[in-house]
Design an enzyme around this catalytic site. Structure first.
Site, short mmCIF file in Angstrom:
data_model
loop_
_atom_site.label_atom_id
_atom_site.label_comp_id
_atom_site.label_asym_id
_atom_site.label_seq_id
_atom_site.Cartn_x
_atom_site.Cartn_y
_atom_site.Cartn_z
N GLY A 27 1.11 -1.10 0.11
CA GLY A 27 0.14 0.02 -0.04
C GLY A 27 0.81 1.50 -0.11
O GLY A 27 1.91 1.46 -0.73
N GLU A 99 1.91 1.95 11.47
CA GLU A 99 0.92 0.76 10.96
C GLU A 99 -0.08 0.42 12.15
O GLU A 99 -0.67 -0.99 12.14
CB GLU A 99 1.56 -0.69 10.46
CG GLU A 99 2.48 -0.22 9.24
CD GLU A 99 1.65 0.26 8.01
OE1 GLU A 99 0.54 0.12 7.78
OE2 GLU A 99 2.01 1.40 7.37
#
Length: 190
Positions: A27, A99
């Site tokens: 991503g 994250e």
């Protein structure tokens, strides 16, 4: 599982004693490497598909109105292109914070585009995390992306950066392309 996975990731001891580890990004890690790395290579993983099924309460949305970002979903026969980074374990403090919204470190085989493979790490947000949004139609995902924004900016910018990065890698991702077509329809109407 809560949104914040920092403590869970810090308790994982995969690759203890290693001074270098491969990290696979699929991503924003493809285009936004805001961490130190030793080497960077185009790569892919097998048995996984990239999907806009994870909520973003901290970057591309807010707790009240989360955005949508990508995670990986197990799928037999699938492959997912991205970027692999050779990093040192010191980078995990930064990555675990970046994250933290539902992503856990997992171990898997990374295949390099130029040849060869290594065992490495990837951050995956599975359906058990509190921020998981799950499947929706391409049109619904596109509407969600078109309207979300958070501290890191517009959700549609995240999408655009990802689509551009995949094109630069020469990769074809039908999920991304279909959502992109739906976003174009919305943009023409706006």
């Amino acid at each position: 599982m809560s949104h914040d996975t920092i403590i869970a990731n810090q308790s994982l001891h995969r690759f203890d004693g290693h001074d270098r580890i491969w990290l696979f990004g699929y991503g924003s890690l493809i285009w936004k490497a805001d961490f130190s790395y030793i080497e960077r290579r185009a790569a892919r993983i097998h048995g996984w598909s990239r999907r806009f099924w994870q909520g973003s309460h901290d970057h591309r949305g807010t707790p009240e109105s989360p955005g949508r970002v990508v995670t990986l979903v197990a799928e037999a026969g699938a492959s997912c292109a991205g970027m692999a980074y050779l990093i040192t374990p010191e980078v995990f403090d930064h990555l675990d914070h970046r994250e933290k919204n539902g992503y856990l470190r997992e171990t898997l085989a990374i295949e390099f585009k130029a040849g060869g493979h290594e065992l490495g790490l990837v951050y995956i947000a599975n359906p058990a995390n509190a921020a998981f949004l799950g499947d929706a139609s391409d049109a619904d995902i596109a509407r969600h992306i078109a309207n979300a924004k958070g501290p890191s900016g517009l959700n549609r910018d995240y999408f655009r950066h990802l689509a551009d990065a995949l094109r630069e890698l020469g990769e074809h991702d039908p999920h991304i392309e279909h959502i992109g077509q739906e976003l174009q329809k919305i943009t023409r109407v706006d």
